[in-house]
Enzyme design. Structure first.
Site, short mmCIF file in Angstrom:
data_model
loop_
_atom_site.label_atom_id
_atom_site.label_comp_id
_atom_site.label_asym_id
_atom_site.label_seq_id
_atom_site.Cartn_x
_atom_site.Cartn_y
_atom_site.Cartn_z
N SER A 222 15.19 -20.37 8.19
CA SER A 222 14.39 -19.65 7.20
C SER A 222 14.23 -20.50 5.94
O SER A 222 13.41 -20.18 5.08
CB SER A 222 15.04 -18.30 6.85
OG SER A 222 16.42 -18.47 6.56
N GLU B 104 18.25 -9.53 15.86
CA GLU B 104 17.29 -9.37 14.77
C GLU B 104 16.24 -8.32 15.12
O GLU B 104 15.61 -8.37 16.19
CB GLU B 104 16.61 -10.72 14.47
CG GLU B 104 15.60 -10.63 13.34
CD GLU B 104 15.22 -11.98 12.73
OE1 GLU B 104 15.82 -13.01 13.10
OE2 GLU B 104 14.31 -11.98 11.88
#
Ligand code: KIV
Length: 272
Positions: free
Chosen positions: A53, A190
């Protein structure tokens, strides 16, 4: 099940498995640089994820795909220099492990050798089983990642909740069991339904760390810039913002601009 919280001086993969067995929830946050990692480690976060990320948060890309292995190693080594207690896990970036297991091992070795991190994370289940096994055989701890796997965004087409249908949910449960069987020390889930995540956590003995996966799992992970409110364009339902740093920093920096323009800064005491 004991609920006594053990005081870990240094978090290892074994500590995490012990925490799950003792019913102690695991805290995990991302960090990509020395200064942030120092704050996160000092605050007592168990696991620091040097996530890909960084591609979004640090470099401003729309997806996690562009970040390179060299860039991940740069971020990871900055984080490792800051930590005293947390376990540092580093994402293998897109393109560094998908082609074959030898390449996957080479990439994992580079991360461990050049950054000093403690473990790697890979996205996927049965499709990357051989790569995970090869990395594990080299003595490198592996964290799995199932559910929404952002490196496959162009296959999914959207960032919406995964595994809502029975077929995908069953595949996810089988993949989680496979990751446990081959020797992963933990798995990230996730953006999947909370009930499914709880089912997975109850059916494997390794810790399940959730992001948008509800409270029935063994730990939680968030992107640190999101939970501190440094980013403000990203507002998924699962995100709890603990601060609004975007606004606070904006006010402070605007004040600095104004002080420079008005010659208020520096004053007599702020010069030699
Ligand atoms: O890269 C990342 O930050 C991640 C978390 C969202 C789990 O993989």
């Amino acid at each position: 099940m004991s609920t006594a919280k053990k005081d870990y001086k240094r978090i290892t993969t074994k500590s995490l498995i012990e925490m799950k067995a003792n019913g102690e929830k695991i805290s995990m946050l991302t960090a990509y640089d020395y200064t942030m990692a120092k704050i996160v480690d000092t605050a007592g976060v168990d696991v620091i994820l040097v996530g890909d990320s960084a591609s979004n948060v640090m470099a401003g890309h729309e997806t996690t795909l562009p970040i390179t292995l060299d860039q991940m190693i740069y971020h990871a080594s900055s984080v490792v220099r800051a930590i005293q207690r947390s376990l540092v896990v580093v994402d293998l970036p897109f393109g560094s492990y998908q082609s074959d297991s030898k390449e996957a091992l080479r990439s994992a070795i580079r991360i461990m050798k050049e950054s000093g991190a403690h473990a790697v994370k890979l996205e996927g289940g049965r499709e990357i089983k051989d790569s995970i096994k090869k990395i594990l055989h080299a003595g490198i701890p592996v964290m799995g990642h199932l559910g929404l796997t952002p490196q496959s965004i162009y296959k999914f087409g959207t960032y919406t909740v995964r595994a809502k249908e029975e077929e995908e949910a069953e595949k996810l449960i089988d993949d989680a069991k496979l990751l446990e069987r081959i020797g992963c020390f933990a798995v990230v889930l996730e953006k999947i339904p909370a009930a499914l995540a709880k089912r997975v956590a109850e059916s494997i003995s390794i810790p399940v760390i959730g992001i948008g996966a509800g409270g029935g799992v063994d730990g939680q992970v968030l992107v640190v810039h999101d939970m501190l409110g440094m980013t403000h364009e990203f507002s998924p339902r699962f995100l709890r913002r603990y601060m609004n740093l975007f606004e606070d920093m904006n006010i402070a920096i605007s004040q600095y601009v104004s002080d420079v323009k008005s010659t208020d800064f520096p004053n007599e005491q702020e010069q030699y």
